[in-house]
Motif scaffolding. Sequence first.
Motif, PDB file in Angstrom:
ATOM      1  N   LYS A   1      -6.941  -8.409  -2.624  1.00 59.47           N
ATOM      2  CA  LYS A   1      -5.642  -9.044  -2.407  1.00 59.47           C
ATOM      3  C   LYS A   1      -5.272  -9.917  -3.604  1.00 59.47           C
ATOM      4  CE  LYS A   1      -3.060 -11.635   1.034  1.00 59.47           C
ATOM      5  NZ  LYS A   1      -2.076 -10.644   1.384  1.00 59.47           N
ATOM      6  N   ASN A   2      -4.054  -9.768  -4.083  1.00 50.87           N
ATOM      7  CA  ASN A   2      -3.494 -10.522  -5.215  1.00 50.87           C
ATOM      8  C   ASN A   2      -4.116 -10.178  -6.569  1.00 50.87           C
ATOM      9  OD1 ASN A   2      -1.833 -11.994  -3.401  1.00 50.87           O
ATOM     10  ND2 ASN A   2      -3.536 -13.377  -2.994  1.00 50.87           N
TER      11      ASN A   2
ATOM     12  N   GLU B   1      -2.755   1.752   4.340  1.00 52.67           N
ATOM     13  CA  GLU B   1      -3.801   0.731   4.371  1.00 52.67           C
ATOM     14  C   GLU B   1      -3.954   0.069   3.006  1.00 52.67           C
ATOM     15  OE1 GLU B   1      -7.215   2.047   7.485  1.00 52.67           O
ATOM     16  OE2 GLU B   1      -6.882   3.443   5.821  1.00 52.67           O
ATOM     17  N   VAL B   2      -3.956   0.883   1.972  1.00 47.73           N
ATOM     18  CA  VAL B   2      -4.105   0.351   0.620  1.00 47.73           C
ATOM     19  C   VAL B   2      -2.866  -0.465   0.245  1.00 47.73           C
ATOM     20  CG1 VAL B   2      -4.441   0.955  -1.805  1.00 47.73           C
ATOM     21  CG2 VAL B   2      -5.637   2.253  -0.022  1.00 47.73           C
TER      22      VAL B   2
ATOM     23  N   PRO C   1       3.746  -4.623  -1.860  1.00 54.95           N
ATOM     24  CA  PRO C   1       4.791  -3.649  -2.180  1.00 54.95           C
ATOM     25  C   PRO C   1       5.011  -3.423  -3.674  1.00 54.95           C
ATOM     26  CG  PRO C   1       5.756  -5.701  -1.433  1.00 54.95           C
ATOM     27  CD  PRO C   1       4.280  -5.819  -1.227  1.00 54.95           C
ATOM     28  N   HIS C   2       4.557  -4.337  -4.525  1.00 56.12           N
ATOM     29  CA  HIS C   2       4.746  -4.184  -5.971  1.00 56.12           C
ATOM     30  C   HIS C   2       3.730  -3.225  -6.604  1.00 56.12           C
ATOM     31  CE1 HIS C   2       1.653  -7.213  -5.530  1.00 56.12           C
ATOM     32  NE2 HIS C   2       1.284  -6.961  -6.765  1.00 56.12           N
ATOM     33  N   VAL C   3       2.752  -2.791  -5.833  1.00 53.15           N
ATOM     34  CA  VAL C   3       1.715  -1.882  -6.330  1.00 53.15           C
ATOM     35  C   VAL C   3       2.000  -0.479  -5.811  1.00 53.15           C
ATOM     36  CG1 VAL C   3      -0.749  -1.352  -6.307  1.00 53.15           C
ATOM     37  CG2 VAL C   3       0.007  -3.726  -6.455  1.00 53.15           C
ATOM     38  N   GLN C   4       2.009   0.465  -6.726  1.00 50.83           N
ATOM     39  CA  GLN C   4       2.236   1.865  -6.354  1.00 50.83           C
ATOM     40  C   GLN C   4       0.894   2.493  -5.990  1.00 50.83           C
ATOM     41  OE1 GLN C   4       4.519   3.956  -9.250  1.00 50.83           O
ATOM     42  NE2 GLN C   4       4.559   5.843  -8.082  1.00 50.83           N
ATOM     43  N   VAL C   5       0.812   3.100  -4.822  1.00 50.66           N
ATOM     44  CA  VAL C   5      -0.424   3.719  -4.348  1.00 50.66           C
ATOM     45  C   VAL C   5      -0.256   5.234  -4.406  1.00 50.66           C
ATOM     46  CG1 VAL C   5      -2.070   3.913  -2.454  1.00 50.66           C
ATOM     47  CG2 VAL C   5      -0.879   1.739  -2.851  1.00 50.66           C
ATOM     48  N   ILE C   6      -1.207   5.886  -5.074  1.00 50.84           N
ATOM     49  CA  ILE C   6      -1.162   7.336  -5.274  1.00 50.84           C
ATOM     50  C   ILE C   6      -2.484   7.929  -4.812  1.00 50.84           C
ATOM     51  CG2 ILE C   6      -1.011   9.165  -7.023  1.00 50.84           C
ATOM     52  CD1 ILE C   6       0.669   7.241  -8.698  1.00 50.84           C
TER      53      ILE C   6
END
Length: 89
Positions: free
Chosen positions: A12-13, A41-42, A48-53
């Motif tokens: 986190k963060n 989950e990720v 929301p500022h992190v793109q999960v692929i």
Amino acid sequence: SSLDAHFLPEYKNSMDDARHAIVFFDEETLKQKNRELTVEEVQDVFGPHVQVINQPGSLQQLVHSLITTQPTVLLLMSSGTFGGISWEF
């Protein structure tokens, strides 16, 4: 090995200061380790500022577009092979 649902809150963060933050996980690798994670989950942990692929081809396309459209400092960290991606552009 640390991309585990129980360990995820430790991140986190961790990428709050990144201009373009991406988390990639390979579903096939997790299946081999008898683990499951969802993009949601990720995303919930990183925000929301992190793109999960979770698809190697999508990661490769995104990284390629980033490095060819603007000056980029790129940091890739992994204990694996990013789903077998060939990083030659």
